[in-house]
Design an enzyme around this catalytic site. Structure first.
Site, PDB file in Angstrom:
ATOM      1  N   CYS A 116       0.843  -1.183   0.000  1.00 33.87           N
ATOM      2  CA  CYS A 116       0.000   0.000   0.000  1.00 33.87           C
ATOM      3  C   CYS A 116       0.880   1.235   0.000  1.00 33.87           C
ATOM      4  O   CYS A 116       2.089   1.164   0.190  1.00 33.87           O
ATOM      5  CB  CYS A 116      -0.913   0.025   1.224  1.00 33.87           C
ATOM      6  N   GLY A 162      -0.772   0.765  -5.026  1.00 37.06           N
ATOM      7  CA  GLY A 162      -2.070   0.151  -4.751  1.00 37.06           C
ATOM      8  C   GLY A 162      -3.130   0.721  -5.663  1.00 37.06           C
ATOM      9  O   GLY A 162      -3.293   1.933  -5.740  1.00 37.06           O
ATOM     10  N   ASN A 190       0.623   0.547   5.998  1.00 34.46           N
ATOM     11  CA  ASN A 190       1.253  -0.244   4.941  1.00 34.46           C
ATOM     12  C   ASN A 190       2.060  -1.355   5.593  1.00 34.46           C
ATOM     13  O   ASN A 190       2.930  -1.084   6.420  1.00 34.46           O
ATOM     14  CB  ASN A 190       2.181   0.637   4.087  1.00 34.46           C
ATOM     15  N   GLY A 191       1.781  -2.605   5.248  1.00 34.16           N
ATOM     16  CA  GLY A 191       2.515  -3.720   5.831  1.00 34.16           C
ATOM     17  C   GLY A 191       1.581  -4.861   6.167  1.00 34.16           C
ATOM     18  O   GLY A 191       0.466  -4.970   5.634  1.00 34.16           O
ATOM     19  N   TYR A 218      10.914  -4.073  -7.441  1.00 36.28           N
ATOM     20  CA  TYR A 218       9.630  -4.033  -8.141  1.00 36.28           C
ATOM     21  C   TYR A 218       8.720  -2.873  -7.769  1.00 36.28           C
ATOM     22  O   TYR A 218       8.209  -2.183  -8.637  1.00 36.28           O
ATOM     23  CB  TYR A 218       8.900  -5.357  -7.879  1.00 36.28           C
ATOM     24  N   ASP A 230      13.026  -9.071 -17.234  1.00 38.96           N
ATOM     25  CA  ASP A 230      11.954  -8.682 -16.309  1.00 38.96           C
ATOM     26  C   ASP A 230      12.564  -8.436 -14.943  1.00 38.96           C
ATOM     27  O   ASP A 230      13.678  -8.887 -14.646  1.00 38.96           O
ATOM     28  CB  ASP A 230      10.880  -9.768 -16.227  1.00 38.96           C
ATOM     29  N   ASP A 231      11.819  -7.707 -14.096  1.00 39.69           N
ATOM     30  CA  ASP A 231      12.340  -7.416 -12.758  1.00 39.69           C
ATOM     31  C   ASP A 231      12.408  -8.677 -11.905  1.00 39.69           C
ATOM     32  O   ASP A 231      13.295  -8.832 -11.064  1.00 39.69           O
ATOM     33  CB  ASP A 231      11.490  -6.349 -12.063  1.00 39.69           C
TER      34      ASP A 231
END
Length: 508
Positions: free
Chosen positions: A2, A28, A101-102, A258, A366-367
Site C-alpha cells: 500500500c 495500490g 502499509n505492511g 519491483y 523482467d524485474d
C-alpha cells in the site's frame, strides 16, 4: 503493498493529499481514501477504485481541514471489500484515524486479545483494524483528561511490543495532531519532509516514498528510523523519539526490485541506481556463464525492468529496443485474484512490436519471475512475433518463498521457482535460456557504492526463506496458503463480505 501519506499544513490539505496519492498510485490500485480533520471533526472519503475515480469535486469540497492522511491499497489474500479500504476510524479514545502499509504476522492472536482482554470490537478481518485498535487501547491506558507527548510515545512503544511483522503508519488523534511510526525492523518504507509556508510556518509531510514529497514541494529530511515515532501537534510542534531496540534494520529488498518508483530514495538508496547496478551485475553473470552468447537485442518487459535492461544491454554491447507497448490502464498482474484473470490480463496489458522480434535472438528482461504465468505468455508472444530464440533474464533471484510482510506474494505451491531448479523453471516458462540474478549481487546493487559491502542487511525472505521475525514457522505458512491460494481468492474469503457497516462518504 500500500501507499500512505500524511500532511500537516497551514492551509487546506485536501488537494495535496489527492496529488500525493496519485504519485503513490503504483503502490495500490484497488482502493483509495483520505481523511481530514477540522475543528475536532473528521471528514472521510474512501472507496474501491483508482484515486482519480474515487474522488470527485463534491468529495474534495467536503474534505475540510489543514491536517489529513491518505491511503492507496491493494488487497491481501483477495479481499477487496470497501470495509477494508483505508483510512480506518475508531471513536474511542479521542477519535483516531489510521492508515497502514505492511502486515501484522500475529494479527489473529491480537484480534483475540482485543476481544477477550481489551473488550474492543472488530468489524473486519483486516490487520490494519487490529493495529488501529491496539493503538487506541494503548492510548487509553493513561486514563487522563489530556494526553502529553510521553503518553503518545509510551502507547506506540507498547504497540511495538504487542505487534509483530511490518507496519508503516500514519494517524491523526483528534484534537492532538499527526502521528507516524515505523516498525522496529523498518521493513516497510516511511520518509518525512518539511517546507515553510508563505507566512513562515513550518509544514510537514510523511509518505511511503520520497517522490510524493518531491511532487508537493517538500524538502526531504530523512527516512524514519526503525521503530521511530514522530508527532506534529495541532499547534505545529514537531516531536521525534526512537525507542531502544535490539532488532536489526532490515528493510524489504523487493521495494527496490519491483514496487518503488525509480525516482524514489528509500533509506538513503536510490531505487534508480540500484536497478542500474542490477543490470550491471546481471551482465557480468551472463558474460561469465555464456561469453559467446548470440543475443541480438535486449528487450525490457515494461515498466520496472527497463532501467536494469538498458544497463544490461550497454554492458553486453548489444542493442536495446522497446519491443512491447504497454496498456497503462491494466493493473499489475501478479496481484490479481485468479489465474484465469491473470492470463487474460497479460494479453490485454502488452502488445509486441513485431519488427523488433522478427528473425532475432532476443533477451527479454523482467524485474522478477513470480508465478511464471506472465513470463510464459510473453515468451509465447515473442515467438509469435517472429523471434528465432527467446532468452529470459530476471533482475532478481528466484522467488521461492511467500512474503509475509505486506506483499501479496503467492503461496509456495503457486511460485514457479519453489522446489525447482533454474533449468526446470526455464522449461516451464518456455525459454531457450534463463538467467537469474545472484542474491549477493542484488544486495550489493542496493547498497550505495560509497558504503561498505556489509553495511546493510535486508529482508530477502522471498528469495532465501529467512524470515526476520521469529514467529514464522511451517504452520504459519500453511495457514497462509489456505488464505492466499487462488481458490480462496475466487471464493472471496478473508473478510471480503465484511462490508456491512462501512460508510465510504461521510464525516464523523
Amino acid at each position: 503493498m500500500c501507499g500512505i501519506t500524511g500532511i500537516f499544513s497551514s492551509t487546506p490539505v485536501n488537494q495535496e493529499l489527492y496529488d500525493a496519492l496519485t504519485v503513490l498510485q503504483h503502490r495500490g490500485q484497488d482502493a483509495a481514501g483520505i481523511v481530514t480533520e477540522d475543528d475536532g471533526k473528521f471528514y472521510l472519503r474512501k472507496s474501491n477504485g483508482l484515486v482519480r475515480d474515487v474522488f470527485r469535486t463534491r468529495h474534495m469540497r467536503n474534505l475540510m481541514g489543514n491536517i489529513g492522511i491518505g491511503h492507496v491499497r491493494y488487497p491481501t489474500a483477495g479481499s477487496s471489500s470497501a470495509a477494508e479500504s483505508q483510512p480506518l476510524y475508531v471513536n474511542s479514545p479521542y477519535g483516531i484515524v489510521l492508515a497502514h502499509n505492511g502486515n501484522l504476522t500475529n494479527h489473529e492472536e491480537l484480534a483475540e486479545e482485543l476481544f477477550n482482554a481489551d473488550h474492543r470490537h472488530l468489524n473486519t478481518s483486516s490487520d490494519s483494524e487490529v493495529l488501529l485498535n491496539i493503538l487506541a487501547h494503548e492510548l487509553q491506558k493513561p486514563k487522563k483528561s489530556a494526553l502529553d507527548i510521553n503518553d503518545i510515545y509510551k502507547a506506540v512503544e507498547n504497540v511495538h511490543l504487542r505487534c509483530s511483522g511490518a507496519y508503516a503508519v500514519v494517524s491523526i488523534i483528534s484534537g492532538y495532531g499527526l502521528l507516524a511510526f515505523r516498525d522496529p525492523n523498518g521493513i516497510r518504507p516511511l520518509i518525512y519532509g518539511e517546507r515553510t509556508s508563505d507566512d513562515g510556518k513550518k509544514e510537514y509531510m510523511v509518505s511511503s516514498e520520497s517522490v510524493a514529497l518531491d511532487a508537493l514541494g517538500f524538502d526531504v529530511v530523512r527516512d524514519l528510523h526503525p521503530g521511530e515515532i514522530i508527532f506534529v501537534s495541532k499547534d505545529g510542534q514537531f516531536f521525534s523519539h526512537v525507542p531502544k531496540s535490539n532488532k536489526p534494520h532490515t528493510p524489504c529488498i523487493f521495494e527496490h526490485v519491483y514496487f518503488a518508483r525509480p525516482d524514489s530514495m528509500i533509506d538513503g538508496s536510490s531505487v534508480y541506481k540500484a536497478r542500474v547496478r542490477m543490470g550491471e551485475y546481471l551482465a557480468d553473470k551472463i558474460k561469465e556463464e555464456w561469453p559467446d552468447h548470440d543475443i541480438d537485442v535486449v528487450i525490457p518487459i515494461p515498466e520496472s525492468s527497463r532501467t536494469s535492461a538498458m544497463e544490461l544491454a550497454v554492458q553486453l554491447g548489444v542493442k536495446f529496443r522497446e519491443g512491447f507497448v504497454k496498456n497503462r490502464y491494466i493493473g499489475r498482474t501478479f496481484i490479481m485474484p485468479g489465474q484465469a484473470e491473470r492470463k487474460k490480463s497479460v494479453r490485454q496489458k502488452l502488445n509486441p512490436i513485431e519488427l523488433e522480434f522478427d528473425g532475432r535472438n532476443v533477451l527479454l528482461v523482467d524485474d522478477s519471475i513470480v508465478r511464471g504465468t506472465t513470463s510464459h505468455q510473453i515468451i509465447e508472444m515473442a515467438r509469435q512475433a517472429g523471434a528465432k530464440k527467446v532468452y529470459f533474464a530476471s533482475a532478481a533471484p528466484p522467488v521461492r518463498y511467500p512474503n509475509v510482510y505486506g506483499i501479496d506474494m503467492p503461496v509456495k505451491s503457486e511460485l514457479v521457482a519453489h522446489g525447482k531448479t533454474e533449468k526446470q523453471v526455464q522449461e516451464e516458462i518456455g525459454a531457450d535460456w534463463l538467467v537469474y540474478q545472484n542474491l549477493d549481487d542484488l544486495v550489493q546493487a542496493v547498497i550505495p557504492s560509497d558504503e561498505p559491502d556489509d553495511s546493510r542487511h535486508f529482508d530477502c525472505s522471498v528469495f532465501d526463506g529467512k524470515y526476520i521475525t521469529d514467529d514464522i514457522d511451517e504452520a504459519y505458512l500453511t495457514h497462509l496458503e489456505n488464505l492466499r491460494n487462488d481458490g480462496a481468492k475466487q471464493n472471496g474469503s478473508n473478510g471480503s463480505e465484511a462490508a456491512a457497516l462501512v460508510d465510504v462518504e461521510s464525516n464523523f
